[in-house]
Write a protein that holds these residues in place. Structure first.
Motif, PDB file in Angstrom:
ATOM      1  N   GLY A 190       0.840  -1.191   0.000  1.00  0.00           N
ATOM      2  CA  GLY A 190       0.000   0.000   0.000  1.00  0.00           C
ATOM      3  C   GLY A 190       0.870   1.233   0.000  1.00  0.00           C
ATOM      4  O   GLY A 190       2.086   1.154  -0.208  1.00  0.00           O
ATOM      5  N   CYS A 191       0.255   2.381   0.220  1.00  0.00           N
ATOM      6  CA  CYS A 191       0.989   3.647   0.235  1.00  0.00           C
ATOM      7  C   CYS A 191       0.835   4.332   1.586  1.00  0.00           C
ATOM      8  O   CYS A 191      -0.241   4.302   2.177  1.00  0.00           O
ATOM      9  N   ALA A 192       1.915   4.920   2.050  1.00  0.00           N
ATOM     10  CA  ALA A 192       1.868   5.775   3.238  1.00  0.00           C
ATOM     11  C   ALA A 192       1.932   7.212   2.758  1.00  0.00           C
ATOM     12  O   ALA A 192       2.851   7.588   2.033  1.00  0.00           O
ATOM     13  N   SER A 193       0.951   7.999   3.143  1.00  0.00           N
ATOM     14  CA  SER A 193       0.811   9.346   2.601  1.00  0.00           C
ATOM     15  C   SER A 193       1.288  10.414   3.565  1.00  0.00           C
ATOM     16  O   SER A 193       1.063  10.317   4.773  1.00  0.00           O
ATOM     17  N   ILE A 194       1.935  11.414   2.999  1.00  0.00           N
ATOM     18  CA  ILE A 194       2.381  12.580   3.758  1.00  0.00           C
ATOM     19  C   ILE A 194       1.490  13.741   3.336  1.00  0.00           C
ATOM     20  O   ILE A 194       1.507  14.148   2.164  1.00  0.00           O
ATOM     21  N   PRO A 195       0.654  14.268   4.243  1.00  0.00           N
ATOM     22  CA  PRO A 195      -0.300  15.314   3.854  1.00  0.00           C
ATOM     23  C   PRO A 195       0.383  16.601   3.416  1.00  0.00           C
ATOM     24  O   PRO A 195       1.591  16.794   3.612  1.00  0.00           O
ATOM     25  N   MET A 196      -0.411  17.506   2.822  1.00  0.00           N
ATOM     26  CA  MET A 196       0.128  18.753   2.282  1.00  0.00           C
ATOM     27  C   MET A 196       0.957  19.502   3.313  1.00  0.00           C
ATOM     28  O   MET A 196       2.007  20.042   3.006  1.00  0.00           O
ATOM     29  N   TRP A 197       0.458  19.546   4.538  1.00  0.00           N
ATOM     30  CA  TRP A 197       1.224  20.190   5.605  1.00  0.00           C
ATOM     31  C   TRP A 197       1.556  19.136   6.639  1.00  0.00           C
ATOM     32  O   TRP A 197       0.666  18.513   7.200  1.00  0.00           O
ATOM     33  N   HIS A 198       2.838  18.904   6.851  1.00  0.00           N
ATOM     34  CA  HIS A 198       3.265  17.949   7.868  1.00  0.00           C
ATOM     35  C   HIS A 198       4.208  18.669   8.819  1.00  0.00           C
ATOM     36  O   HIS A 198       5.259  19.163   8.416  1.00  0.00           O
ATOM     37  N   PRO A 255       5.912  10.854   9.717  1.00  0.00           N
ATOM     38  CA  PRO A 255       4.658  10.657  10.446  1.00  0.00           C
ATOM     39  C   PRO A 255       4.711   9.386  11.287  1.00  0.00           C
ATOM     40  O   PRO A 255       5.387   8.412  10.939  1.00  0.00           O
ATOM     41  N   ALA A 256       3.979   9.401  12.397  1.00  0.00           N
ATOM     42  CA  ALA A 256       4.004   8.259  13.320  1.00  0.00           C
ATOM     43  C   ALA A 256       3.625   6.963  12.627  1.00  0.00           C
ATOM     44  O   ALA A 256       4.182   5.895  12.929  1.00  0.00           O
ATOM     45  N   LEU A 257       2.673   7.025  11.696  1.00  0.00           N
ATOM     46  CA  LEU A 257       2.233   5.803  11.026  1.00  0.00           C
ATOM     47  C   LEU A 257       3.365   5.199  10.197  1.00  0.00           C
ATOM     48  O   LEU A 257       3.554   3.982  10.180  1.00  0.00           O
ATOM     49  N   ILE A 258       4.127   6.047   9.497  1.00  0.00           N
ATOM     50  CA  ILE A 258       5.250   5.540   8.710  1.00  0.00           C
ATOM     51  C   ILE A 258       6.288   4.914   9.635  1.00  0.00           C
ATOM     52  O   ILE A 258       6.816   3.824   9.363  1.00  0.00           O
ATOM     53  N   LYS A 259       6.586   5.573  10.756  1.00  0.00           N
ATOM     54  CA  LYS A 259       7.544   5.005  11.706  1.00  0.00           C
ATOM     55  C   LYS A 259       7.039   3.679  12.250  1.00  0.00           C
ATOM     56  O   LYS A 259       7.823   2.739  12.452  1.00  0.00           O
ATOM     57  N   TYR A 300       5.031   1.538  10.672  1.00  0.00           N
ATOM     58  CA  TYR A 300       5.189   0.537   9.621  1.00  0.00           C
ATOM     59  C   TYR A 300       6.632   0.049   9.547  1.00  0.00           C
ATOM     60  O   TYR A 300       6.901  -1.154   9.440  1.00  0.00           O
ATOM     61  N   LEU A 301       7.589   0.989   9.587  1.00  0.00           N
ATOM     62  CA  LEU A 301       9.000   0.612   9.502  1.00  0.00           C
ATOM     63  C   LEU A 301       9.408  -0.251  10.688  1.00  0.00           C
ATOM     64  O   LEU A 301      10.202  -1.182  10.557  1.00  0.00           O
ATOM     65  N   ARG A 302       8.841   0.055  11.854  1.00  0.00           N
ATOM     66  CA  ARG A 302       9.195  -0.674  13.076  1.00  0.00           C
ATOM     67  C   ARG A 302       8.814  -2.152  12.967  1.00  0.00           C
ATOM     68  O   ARG A 302       9.485  -3.012  13.534  1.00  0.00           O
ATOM     69  N   VAL A 303       7.730  -2.442  12.246  1.00  0.00           N
ATOM     70  CA  VAL A 303       7.295  -3.836  12.143  1.00  0.00           C
ATOM     71  C   VAL A 303       7.824  -4.520  10.879  1.00  0.00           C
ATOM     72  O   VAL A 303       7.347  -5.581  10.495  1.00  0.00           O
ATOM     73  N   GLY A 304       8.816  -3.917  10.253  1.00  0.00           N
ATOM     74  CA  GLY A 304       9.491  -4.573   9.146  1.00  0.00           C
ATOM     75  C   GLY A 304       9.005  -4.229   7.761  1.00  0.00           C
ATOM     76  O   GLY A 304       9.421  -4.860   6.781  1.00  0.00           O
ATOM     77  N   THR A 305       8.135  -3.231   7.649  1.00  0.00           N
ATOM     78  CA  THR A 305       7.684  -2.799   6.327  1.00  0.00           C
ATOM     79  C   THR A 305       8.826  -2.088   5.610  1.00  0.00           C
ATOM     80  O   THR A 305       9.590  -1.344   6.219  1.00  0.00           O
ATOM     81  N   GLU A 306       8.931  -2.314   4.299  1.00  0.00           N
ATOM     82  CA  GLU A 306       9.977  -1.690   3.502  1.00  0.00           C
ATOM     83  C   GLU A 306       9.383  -0.628   2.578  1.00  0.00           C
ATOM     84  O   GLU A 306       8.300  -0.814   2.013  1.00  0.00           O
TER      85      GLU A 306
END
Length: 273
Positions: free
Chosen positions: A170-178, A226-230, A232-238
């Motif tokens: 899937g995709c992890a999205s970074i909103p217009m303002w982060h 973003p916390a969600l991306i971190k 995902y990475l923590r659980v082994g997502t590439e």
């Protein structure tokens, strides 16, 4: 992963449409956490609840320009092919979180995955028979805490095991303002950090169809992913490619891939038992 997809199929027991949802397998009791209930949409009215929440978050909060066929709902051509995972507040029965899943068989019926519209996915073609696309993930603003996310992820892992699928994309999205920074610069900064930390896959590389113009952006700004991306990475997502720009959602999207056999041991025990 925000699906817009942000990850049905390999098996006939999967729900291929709201009308067939009565055949969906029950979730394990562990999927219910405190005041949270997790279930699969079993009829169209429940899908509409998910679509209303998606519209509230994507259009109302993020300012997305949704190409929807129903006012107040986020509806697109993939919804009828997807399984819809719902998290409810058990007290009010309000849908407070959702994911949609597109399984391999349903992706064939749909003609493609949602992510195929954003990326050239040739590099992961060999994974498609085992791959579920996750998307349109969102949580109501009043309930963005760990319990909802953990309930969603636990139900996703159970779904994958039950249907003998082991790859999620899937995709992890970074909103217009982060964090107060325009998402283009934020995404460029996050992309630079991911490469520096070797968190970008060397095995799979997909190509954005509408690339973010990284060379024109300031990647030296100090941006925390973003916390969600971190998470995902923590659980082994590439991360499997450079970010694409999604003009409808006004986001920069990172393509991400999780292979369940690569889950770190501490998470494997939690999600896979």
């Amino acid at each position: 992963m925000h699906n817009k997809p942000e990850f049905s199929s390999a098996s006939d027991i999967l729900v291929s449409s709201p009308a067939a949802a009565k055949h969906a397998p029950a979730l394990p009791a562990a999927a219910a956490v405190a005041d949270i209930e997790v279930s699969w949409a079993r009829h169209l009215d429940e899908v509409r609840e998910a679509q209303r929440l998606r519209h509230q978050v994507f259009a109302g909060e993020m300012g997305a320009q949704l190409q929807t066929t129903m006012p107040g709902h986020d509806v697109d051509g993939f919804d009828d092919y997807c399984e819809h995972l719902l998290v409810r507040n058990s007290s009010t029965q309000q849908v407070i979180g959702t994911y949609r899943l597109l399984t391999p068989a349903q992706a064939l019926r749909a003609g493609r995955t949602y992510s195929d519209g954003e990326f050239d996915l040739t590099a992961i073609d060999a994974l498609r028979p085992r791959m579920v696309e996750l998307g349109r993930s969102c949580v109501h603003a009043d309930f963005r805490q760990g319990g909802v996310i953990m309930a969603l992820w636990g139900a996703l892992a159970s779904f994958m095991q039950r249907n003998r699928l082991d790859v999620m994309m899937g995709c992890a999205s970074i909103p217009m303002w982060h964090n107060g920074i325009v998402s283009g610069d934020a995404a460029a900064s996050i992309w630079r950090q991911l490469r520096a930390k070797k968190q970008v896959s060397s095995e799979y590389t997909v190509t954005p169809r509408l690339p973010l113009p990284l060379e024109q952006l300031d990647d030296q700004v100090d941006v925390e992913p973003p916390a969600l991306i971190k998470g995902y990475l923590r659980v082994g997502t590439e991360v499997i490619g450079a970010p694409a720009w999604d003009p409808d959602f006004n986001t920069a999207d990172l393509p991400m891939l999780m292979q369940l056999d690569r889950l770190p041991a501490r998470y494997r025990k939690h999600f896979l038992g």
